[in-house]
Design a protein around this motif. Structure first.
Motif, short mmCIF file in Angstrom:
data_model
loop_
_atom_site.label_atom_id
_atom_site.label_comp_id
_atom_site.label_asym_id
_atom_site.label_seq_id
_atom_site.Cartn_x
_atom_site.Cartn_y
_atom_site.Cartn_z
N CYS A 155 0.83 -1.21 0.00
CA CYS A 155 0.00 0.00 0.00
C CYS A 155 0.87 1.26 0.00
CB CYS A 155 -0.93 0.03 1.21
SG CYS A 155 -1.88 1.57 1.30
N CYS A 158 -0.29 3.68 3.35
CA CYS A 158 0.04 3.38 4.75
C CYS A 158 1.16 2.35 4.88
CB CYS A 158 -1.20 2.89 5.49
SG CYS A 158 -1.71 1.24 5.00
N CYS A 176 -4.20 -0.36 -0.02
CA CYS A 176 -4.94 -1.40 0.69
C CYS A 176 -6.44 -1.05 0.74
CB CYS A 176 -4.38 -1.59 2.10
SG CYS A 176 -4.75 -0.24 3.23
N CYS A 179 -7.34 2.05 2.97
CA CYS A 179 -6.96 3.35 2.38
C CYS A 179 -7.75 3.67 1.11
CB CYS A 179 -5.46 3.37 2.05
SG CYS A 179 -4.42 3.34 3.52
ZN LIG Z 1 -3.12 1.44 3.19
#
Ligand SMILES: [Zn+2]
Length: 246
Positions: A155, A158, A176, A179
């Protein structure tokens, strides 16, 4: 006047006057340059083959007072003439040239992109793997060579490694599921497509053209690369209009 010798590919040609031509070359040493080819449209011209679009050769040029060059001598290495045998292959080829003409600047050679351009034209002529896959490989590699490598590792927002991801051009690659929640223009991406992108981005070009993928992966790749290129280059390629009509 100074003389240069460099390898180059003709990416566009324009008739000038009765028998001359102005061509644009992507060169190994000078990046993109404009070259005047005197008498190149005469049937007995020594510049005839080397001044046609797709021609790859060794060029001897001299620079006049203006910013453009004059063609003095050319030794053809490869004409890629058979790319014209099929209209779709021809349009794919024109797209490759248009992309490189748009992204390579004068006095800024990009040898990785030039090698990719040559290799892609060779693979297109041979037709050994799916043309759509050849195009997606070209686009991903080319974007990477001009500084836009999509993140396909974890991701990008994050840093989490998730079981499922979406693709966000704005965030530069895969994100992800958490997010993805409040992001606009999210594209669904399967794990198989992520693996394919990782493979394309990490494999040297001379080893890349020996695999094929399922049509659903090709479809996802097409949606992702389209959006990624349009967002970063903010440019629509003319040859693509034709491709999407067919
Ligand atoms: Zn993420």
């Amino acid at each position: 006047m100074s003389e240069i010798k460099t390898k180059g590919i003709v990416v566009s040609e324009m008739p000038i006057g009765e028998s001359d031509k102005r061509i644009v070359l992507i060169t190994k040493d000078k990046g993109k340059i404009t070259v005047f080819a005197r008498g190149a449209r005469k049937t007995n011209s020594k510049f005839l083959a080397g001044s046609q679009i797709f021609s790859y050769g060794e060029y001897i040029l001299y620079k006049g007072k203006s910013s453009s060059y004059n063609l003095q001598q050319v030794e053809l290495i490869e004409s890629f003439h058979s790319i014209r045998r099929d209209i779709n292959v021809l349009v794919y080829g024109l797209y490759i040239l248009e992309f490189c003409q748009y992204t390579i600047e004068e006095n800024a050679p990009n040898n990785a992109l030039m090698k990719l351009m040559l290799k892609t034209l060779q693979v297109l002529v041979k037709g050994i793997i799916d043309y759509d896959l050849i195009m997606r490989i070209f686009e991903l590699k080319a974007m990477s060579y001009i500084g836009y490598t999509p993140n396909v590792i974890k991701c990008g927002n994050c840093g989490l490694e998730d079981d499922n991801y979406n693709f966000s051009t704005i965030l530069g690659g895969i994100v992800c599921t958490t997010c993805s929640n409040h992001q606009k223009n999210i594209i669904k991406i399967s794990n198989s497509t992520i693996f394919t992108m990782r493979y394309i981005l990490s494999t040297p070009i001379n080893k890349l053209y020996s695999f094929n993928v399922e049509s659903n992966i090709l479809q996802e790749l097409k949606i992702i690369t389209n959006q990624f290129i349009e967002y970063h280059l903010n440019h629509k390629f003319k040859s693509l209009d034709f491709l999407y009509l067919t």
